[in-house]
Motif scaffolding. Sequence first.
Motif, short mmCIF file in Angstrom:
data_model
loop_
_atom_site.label_atom_id
_atom_site.label_comp_id
_atom_site.label_asym_id
_atom_site.label_seq_id
_atom_site.Cartn_x
_atom_site.Cartn_y
_atom_site.Cartn_z
N ALA A 58 -11.08 -1.17 -21.55
CA ALA A 58 -10.34 -1.92 -22.58
C ALA A 58 -8.88 -2.16 -22.18
O ALA A 58 -8.29 -3.18 -22.55
CB ALA A 58 -10.41 -1.19 -23.91
N GLU A 59 -8.29 -1.21 -21.45
CA GLU A 59 -6.89 -1.35 -21.03
C GLU A 59 -6.77 -0.90 -19.58
O GLU A 59 -7.00 0.27 -19.27
CB GLU A 59 -5.97 -0.51 -21.93
CG GLU A 59 -5.95 -0.96 -23.38
CD GLU A 59 -5.01 -0.13 -24.23
OE1 GLU A 59 -4.08 0.48 -23.66
OE2 GLU A 59 -5.18 -0.10 -25.46
N GLU A 104 -19.55 4.63 -24.07
CA GLU A 104 -18.34 4.51 -24.88
C GLU A 104 -17.09 4.84 -24.08
O GLU A 104 -16.06 4.15 -24.19
CB GLU A 104 -18.44 5.43 -26.09
CG GLU A 104 -19.45 4.96 -27.13
CD GLU A 104 -19.73 6.01 -28.20
OE1 GLU A 104 -20.28 5.65 -29.25
OE2 GLU A 104 -19.40 7.20 -27.97
N GLN A 135 -16.39 2.01 -21.73
CA GLN A 135 -15.83 0.88 -22.47
C GLN A 135 -14.37 1.13 -22.82
O GLN A 135 -13.53 0.22 -22.74
CB GLN A 135 -16.65 0.64 -23.75
CG GLN A 135 -16.23 -0.58 -24.54
CD GLN A 135 -17.12 -0.80 -25.77
OE1 GLN A 135 -17.88 0.08 -26.15
NE2 GLN A 135 -17.02 -1.97 -26.37
N TRP A 136 -14.05 2.34 -23.20
CA TRP A 136 -12.66 2.71 -23.50
C TRP A 136 -11.78 2.51 -22.26
O TRP A 136 -10.68 1.98 -22.35
CB TRP A 136 -12.61 4.17 -23.95
CG TRP A 136 -11.23 4.70 -24.17
CD1 TRP A 136 -10.49 4.61 -25.31
CD2 TRP A 136 -10.41 5.40 -23.22
NE1 TRP A 136 -9.26 5.21 -25.14
CE2 TRP A 136 -9.19 5.70 -23.87
CE3 TRP A 136 -10.60 5.81 -21.90
CZ2 TRP A 136 -8.16 6.39 -23.23
CZ3 TRP A 136 -9.57 6.49 -21.26
CH2 TRP A 136 -8.37 6.77 -21.92
N ARG A 182 -5.24 2.42 -18.30
CA ARG A 182 -5.90 3.69 -18.54
C ARG A 182 -6.54 4.27 -17.27
O ARG A 182 -6.87 5.46 -17.23
CB ARG A 182 -6.98 3.53 -19.62
CG ARG A 182 -6.40 3.32 -21.01
CD ARG A 182 -7.49 3.06 -22.03
NE ARG A 182 -6.93 2.94 -23.39
CZ ARG A 182 -7.60 2.54 -24.45
NH1 ARG A 182 -8.89 2.20 -24.33
NH2 ARG A 182 -7.01 2.45 -25.63
#
Length: 287
Positions: free
Chosen positions: A213-214, A206, A209-210, A217
Motif C-alpha cells: 500500500a505504501e 493482508e 497488501q499492507w 514501508r
Amino acid sequence: MSHPPGHLYVVATPIGNLEDLSARARRILGEVDLIAAEDTRHSGKLLQHLGIHKRMLSLHQHNESGQTRELLDMLKRGLNVALISDAGTPLVSDPGFELVRAARAEGLPIFAVPGPSALIAALSVAGLPTDRFVFEGFLPHKSSARRKRLEVFREEPRTVVCYESTHRICDALDDVVAALGAERGLGLARELTKIHEQVVSGTAAEVRQWMAAEPERSLGEFVLMIAGVPEPHDPDKVNVTVDELLSALLEGLGVSEAARMAARLCGLKKNALYERALQLAASRQDK
C-alpha cells in the motif's frame, strides 16, 4: 598461564534507540582493554556518543577465524575483551560464534551482558504465540531456495522467526503466500525502536497488501514471524477434572468403588478421592 586470564564479555548493544543500552553494558565497554566489533566504523559512532575511547578490532564473518586466534592470545595474556555486533546481541545472526566456542574450549571466562535483541523485541509485541518458537535467521536470498526453506514450515506448530532485509522483504512475503498459503498468520516488525517503527499482524495476504500500500514501508530492517499450525486434536487425549471423572463413575458405582477406580486412573490416593466422592454423592442427593 602464569597470571589470571582476561574476561570475554558478550555485550548487547541497541538495535536503534540508544537509550536501550544498559548501564552495565556502558560500564563494561568503558572498562575493557579492547572492543571486538563487527564494523569498527559503525560501532565507533556508538562509542563516540558514549564518550568511550578504546582500541577496537574488527571481527566479521570474513575474518573471524584469524581474529579469533589473536583475541584468544590477548585473553590469555590477561586483557579483557568486549564483543559487540552492529546492533543487538552478538552471535544471533551476527559474528562471534567461533570466538565464543574457542574461548570456552580454552576454559577462558565468558560473561553475557544481555540487552536488546530484535528477535525477542519483535516476539514481545507481535501478538503471536511465544511459548514455543524457532529462529531461522535470514532466509535464503534466491526465491526458489527461499520457497523451499519456507515449505519446511508448512506443518510447523511453533512460531517461526526470520530476519529479512529491505531489498528482499516484498519478495519474501510473496514467497510466504506461495509456499504457505494466503491465510497463514504473520507478524511483521519494521525498524524496531526507531522513529519509523511499525508492527503489523494478519494473514499473509493482508500483510503483503499492507506492505504494497505504501512503498516506503519496504524500507528498513524487518523481523518476519510466521504463525505455527495448530496441532491436530489427539483423540487418545481426554482432559477431564477429577470431579468430572468421579461424577461420571458415581452414576454407576458406589462411593468406594468410584474412588478406587478414579485413583487407579489418575494415579492419586484413594482416601482423598473417597472423601471427595462422598461430597459429590451428597450434593447429588440434595438436588
